[in-house]
Design a protein around this motif. Structure first.
Motif, PDB file in Angstrom:
ATOM      1  N   SER A   1       0.851  -1.189   0.000  1.00 30.39           N
ATOM      2  CA  SER A   1       0.000   0.000   0.000  1.00 30.39           C
ATOM      3  C   SER A   1       0.889   1.242   0.000  1.00 30.39           C
ATOM      4  O   SER A   1       1.121   1.854   1.046  1.00 30.39           O
ATOM      5  CB  SER A   1      -0.918  -0.024   1.220  1.00 30.39           C
ATOM      6  OG  SER A   1      -1.768  -1.160   1.188  1.00 30.39           O
ATOM      7  N   ILE A   2       1.355   1.593  -1.191  1.00 29.41           N
ATOM      8  CA  ILE A   2       2.327   2.661  -1.351  1.00 29.41           C
ATOM      9  C   ILE A   2       1.629   3.944  -1.781  1.00 29.41           C
ATOM     10  O   ILE A   2       0.864   3.937  -2.737  1.00 29.41           O
ATOM     11  CB  ILE A   2       3.393   2.273  -2.389  1.00 29.41           C
ATOM     12  CG1 ILE A   2       4.133   1.017  -1.933  1.00 29.41           C
ATOM     13  CG2 ILE A   2       4.365   3.420  -2.627  1.00 29.41           C
ATOM     14  CD1 ILE A   2       5.009   0.405  -3.002  1.00 29.41           C
ATOM     15  N   PHE A   3       1.933   5.024  -1.062  1.00 27.02           N
ATOM     16  CA  PHE A   3       1.414   6.321  -1.468  1.00 27.02           C
ATOM     17  C   PHE A   3       2.350   6.966  -2.471  1.00 27.02           C
ATOM     18  O   PHE A   3       1.914   7.472  -3.504  1.00 27.02           O
ATOM     19  CB  PHE A   3       1.224   7.222  -0.246  1.00 27.02           C
ATOM     20  CG  PHE A   3       0.734   8.587  -0.595  1.00 27.02           C
ATOM     21  CD1 PHE A   3       1.566   9.699  -0.473  1.00 27.02           C
ATOM     22  CD2 PHE A   3      -0.553   8.778  -1.054  1.00 27.02           C
ATOM     23  CE1 PHE A   3       1.112  10.959  -0.803  1.00 27.02           C
ATOM     24  CE2 PHE A   3      -1.010  10.049  -1.396  1.00 27.02           C
ATOM     25  CZ  PHE A   3      -0.173  11.132  -1.268  1.00 27.02           C
ATOM     26  N   SER A   4       3.643   6.936  -2.182  1.00 20.90           N
ATOM     27  CA  SER A   4       4.629   7.502  -3.096  1.00 20.90           C
ATOM     28  C   SER A   4       5.999   6.905  -2.804  1.00 20.90           C
ATOM     29  O   SER A   4       6.272   6.473  -1.685  1.00 20.90           O
ATOM     30  CB  SER A   4       4.688   9.029  -2.960  1.00 20.90           C
ATOM     31  OG  SER A   4       5.115   9.406  -1.660  1.00 20.90           O
ATOM     32  N   ILE A   5       6.832   6.876  -3.837  1.00 15.72           N
ATOM     33  CA  ILE A   5       8.220   6.446  -3.686  1.00 15.72           C
ATOM     34  C   ILE A   5       9.110   7.609  -4.091  1.00 15.72           C
ATOM     35  O   ILE A   5       8.986   8.129  -5.206  1.00 15.72           O
ATOM     36  CB  ILE A   5       8.536   5.214  -4.539  1.00 15.72           C
ATOM     37  CG1 ILE A   5       7.661   4.032  -4.110  1.00 15.72           C
ATOM     38  CG2 ILE A   5      10.006   4.844  -4.399  1.00 15.72           C
ATOM     39  CD1 ILE A   5       7.892   2.774  -4.925  1.00 15.72           C
ATOM     40  N   ASN A   6       9.980   8.013  -3.201  1.00 11.91           N
ATOM     41  CA  ASN A   6      10.865   9.130  -3.498  1.00 11.91           C
ATOM     42  C   ASN A   6      12.038   8.676  -4.367  1.00 11.91           C
ATOM     43  O   ASN A   6      12.137   9.046  -5.519  1.00 11.91           O
ATOM     44  CB  ASN A   6      11.369   9.757  -2.198  1.00 11.91           C
ATOM     45  CG  ASN A   6      10.227  10.370  -1.403  1.00 11.91           C
ATOM     46  OD1 ASN A   6       9.237  10.817  -1.967  1.00 11.91           O
ATOM     47  ND2 ASN A   6      10.351  10.366  -0.100  1.00 11.91           N
ATOM     48  N   ASP A   7      12.897   7.867  -3.819  1.00 12.43           N
ATOM     49  CA  ASP A   7      14.010   7.400  -4.618  1.00 12.43           C
ATOM     50  C   ASP A   7      14.118   5.880  -4.558  1.00 12.43           C
ATOM     51  O   ASP A   7      13.718   5.250  -3.589  1.00 12.43           O
ATOM     52  CB  ASP A   7      15.338   8.042  -4.186  1.00 12.43           C
ATOM     53  CG  ASP A   7      15.682   7.782  -2.745  1.00 12.43           C
ATOM     54  OD1 ASP A   7      15.419   8.665  -1.909  1.00 12.43           O
ATOM     55  OD2 ASP A   7      16.208   6.696  -2.454  1.00 12.43           O
ATOM     56  N   MET A   8      14.629   5.338  -5.633  1.00 10.96           N
ATOM     57  CA  MET A   8      14.889   3.907  -5.735  1.00 10.96           C
ATOM     58  C   MET A   8      16.330   3.756  -6.216  1.00 10.96           C
ATOM     59  O   MET A   8      16.791   4.537  -7.057  1.00 10.96           O
ATOM     60  CB  MET A   8      13.941   3.227  -6.711  1.00 10.96           C
ATOM     61  CG  MET A   8      12.476   3.391  -6.339  1.00 10.96           C
ATOM     62  SD  MET A   8      11.361   2.459  -7.419  1.00 10.96           S
ATOM     63  CE  MET A   8      11.524   0.798  -6.730  1.00 10.96           C
TER      64      MET A   8
ATOM     65  N   GLY B   1      10.121   5.929   0.611  1.00  8.93           N
ATOM     66  CA  GLY B   1       8.923   6.656   0.248  1.00  8.93           C
ATOM     67  C   GLY B   1       7.955   6.732   1.394  1.00  8.93           C
ATOM     68  O   GLY B   1       8.351   6.730   2.563  1.00  8.93           O
ATOM     69  N   ARG B   2       6.677   6.794   1.036  1.00 10.66           N
ATOM     70  CA  ARG B   2       5.640   6.919   2.058  1.00 10.66           C
ATOM     71  C   ARG B   2       4.500   5.958   1.756  1.00 10.66           C
ATOM     72  O   ARG B   2       4.009   5.904   0.629  1.00 10.66           O
ATOM     73  CB  ARG B   2       5.108   8.351   2.100  1.00 10.66           C
ATOM     74  CG  ARG B   2       3.978   8.546   3.120  1.00 10.66           C
ATOM     75  CD  ARG B   2       3.502   9.979   3.142  1.00 10.66           C
ATOM     76  NE  ARG B   2       4.470  10.882   3.747  1.00 10.66           N
ATOM     77  CZ  ARG B   2       4.606  11.074   5.062  1.00 10.66           C
ATOM     78  NH1 ARG B   2       3.852  10.416   5.917  1.00 10.66           N
ATOM     79  NH2 ARG B   2       5.490  11.928   5.513  1.00 10.66           N
ATOM     80  N   ALA B   3       4.113   5.205   2.777  1.00 12.79           N
ATOM     81  CA  ALA B   3       2.908   4.378   2.728  1.00 12.79           C
ATOM     82  C   ALA B   3       1.986   4.990   3.802  1.00 12.79           C
ATOM     83  O   ALA B   3       1.682   6.174   3.722  1.00 12.79           O
ATOM     84  CB  ALA B   3       3.235   2.924   2.993  1.00 12.79           C
ATOM     85  N   VAL B   4       1.588   4.229   4.786  1.00  8.75           N
ATOM     86  CA  VAL B   4       0.893   4.822   5.938  1.00  8.75           C
ATOM     87  C   VAL B   4       1.877   5.721   6.682  1.00  8.75           C
ATOM     88  O   VAL B   4       1.525   6.811   7.171  1.00  8.75           O
ATOM     89  CB  VAL B   4       0.346   3.730   6.874  1.00  8.75           C
ATOM     90  CG1 VAL B   4      -0.276   4.353   8.115  1.00  8.75           C
ATOM     91  CG2 VAL B   4      -0.666   2.853   6.131  1.00  8.75           C
ATOM     92  N   VAL B   5       3.106   5.262   6.736  1.00 11.07           N
ATOM     93  CA  VAL B   5       4.210   6.037   7.311  1.00 11.07           C
ATOM     94  C   VAL B   5       5.350   6.013   6.294  1.00 11.07           C
ATOM     95  O   VAL B   5       5.306   5.295   5.297  1.00 11.07           O
ATOM     96  CB  VAL B   5       4.678   5.456   8.662  1.00 11.07           C
ATOM     97  CG1 VAL B   5       3.559   5.566   9.695  1.00 11.07           C
ATOM     98  CG2 VAL B   5       5.114   4.005   8.502  1.00 11.07           C
ATOM     99  N   ARG B   6       6.384   6.798   6.575  1.00  5.57           N
ATOM    100  CA  ARG B   6       7.565   6.744   5.704  1.00  5.57           C
ATOM    101  C   ARG B   6       8.204   5.359   5.801  1.00  5.57           C
ATOM    102  O   ARG B   6       8.176   4.730   6.869  1.00  5.57           O
ATOM    103  CB  ARG B   6       8.575   7.807   6.128  1.00  5.57           C
ATOM    104  CG  ARG B   6       8.099   9.228   5.891  1.00  5.57           C
ATOM    105  CD  ARG B   6       9.190  10.235   6.227  1.00  5.57           C
ATOM    106  NE  ARG B   6       8.723  11.599   6.138  1.00  5.57           N
ATOM    107  CZ  ARG B   6       8.652  12.292   5.010  1.00  5.57           C
ATOM    108  NH1 ARG B   6       9.046  11.739   3.886  1.00  5.57           N
ATOM    109  NH2 ARG B   6       8.221  13.532   5.025  1.00  5.57           N
ATOM    110  N   PHE B   7       8.782   4.915   4.689  1.00  3.37           N
ATOM    111  CA  PHE B   7       9.431   3.615   4.702  1.00  3.37           C
ATOM    112  C   PHE B   7      10.762   3.667   3.980  1.00  3.37           C
ATOM    113  O   PHE B   7      11.009   4.527   3.137  1.00  3.37           O
ATOM    114  CB  PHE B   7       8.533   2.536   4.069  1.00  3.37           C
ATOM    115  CG  PHE B   7       8.290   2.731   2.592  1.00  3.37           C
ATOM    116  CD1 PHE B   7       7.140   3.366   2.151  1.00  3.37           C
ATOM    117  CD2 PHE B   7       9.211   2.276   1.642  1.00  3.37           C
ATOM    118  CE1 PHE B   7       6.900   3.551   0.788  1.00  3.37           C
ATOM    119  CE2 PHE B   7       8.984   2.472   0.289  1.00  3.37           C
ATOM    120  CZ  PHE B   7       7.831   3.108  -0.140  1.00  3.37           C
ATOM    121  N   GLU B   8      11.618   2.726   4.352  1.00  5.31           N
ATOM    122  CA  GLU B   8      12.857   2.444   3.648  1.00  5.31           C
ATOM    123  C   GLU B   8      12.997   0.933   3.664  1.00  5.31           C
ATOM    124  O   GLU B   8      13.090   0.323   4.734  1.00  5.31           O
ATOM    125  CB  GLU B   8      14.065   3.076   4.326  1.00  5.31           C
ATOM    126  CG  GLU B   8      15.382   2.726   3.641  1.00  5.31           C
ATOM    127  CD  GLU B   8      16.580   3.401   4.292  1.00  5.31           C
ATOM    128  OE1 GLU B   8      16.377   4.329   5.099  1.00  5.31           O
ATOM    129  OE2 GLU B   8      17.722   2.993   3.997  1.00  5.31           O
TER     130      GLU B   8
END
Length: 118
Positions: A27-34, A99-106
């Motif tokens: 459940s991904i809202f956005s991905i900043n960098d990959m 990025g960000r899902a419910v919370v920021r993730f790495e």
């Protein structure tokens, strides 16, 4: 929970090419960098290439003219096209996404082995 699934590693002769893929699921809202990182036996993990959501890229000096990173934002997928491979490119390659899902993730992928024979 966000997970990364990598594919595309394998055995190739020096001078050959491989393409790695890494797809993010969840459940991904956005991905900043990959990005892609490698870890050779007995060495620390190091950056290969990274790409932002806007398409800006950064490469390690050792791969800049041989590797190309790209991404498909609609598919949450990043690719690494590796050309003119050398035996010293042999390593486990890991994908990372922030990025960000419910919370920021790495998150990190499980790694895919690339072996370049001489």
């Amino acid at each position: 929970q966000v997970q990364l699934v990598e594919s595309g590693g394998g055995l190739v002769q020096a001078g050959g090419s491989l393409r790695l893929s890494c797809a993010a699921a969840g459940s991904i809202f956005s991905i900043n960098d990959m990005g892609w990182y490698l870890q050779a036996p007995g060495k620390q993990r190091e950056l290969v290439a990274v790409i932002t959501s806007g398409g800006s890229t950064n490469y390690a000096d050792s791969v800049e003219v041989r590797f190309t990173i790209s991404r498909d934002n609609d598919k949450n997928t990043v690719y690494l096209q590796m050309n003119s491979l050398k035996p010293e490119d042999t390593a486990v390659y890991y994908c990372r996404a922030r990025g960000r899902a419910v919370v920021r993730f790495e998150v990190w992928g499980q790694g895919t082995l690339v072996t370049v024979s001489s």
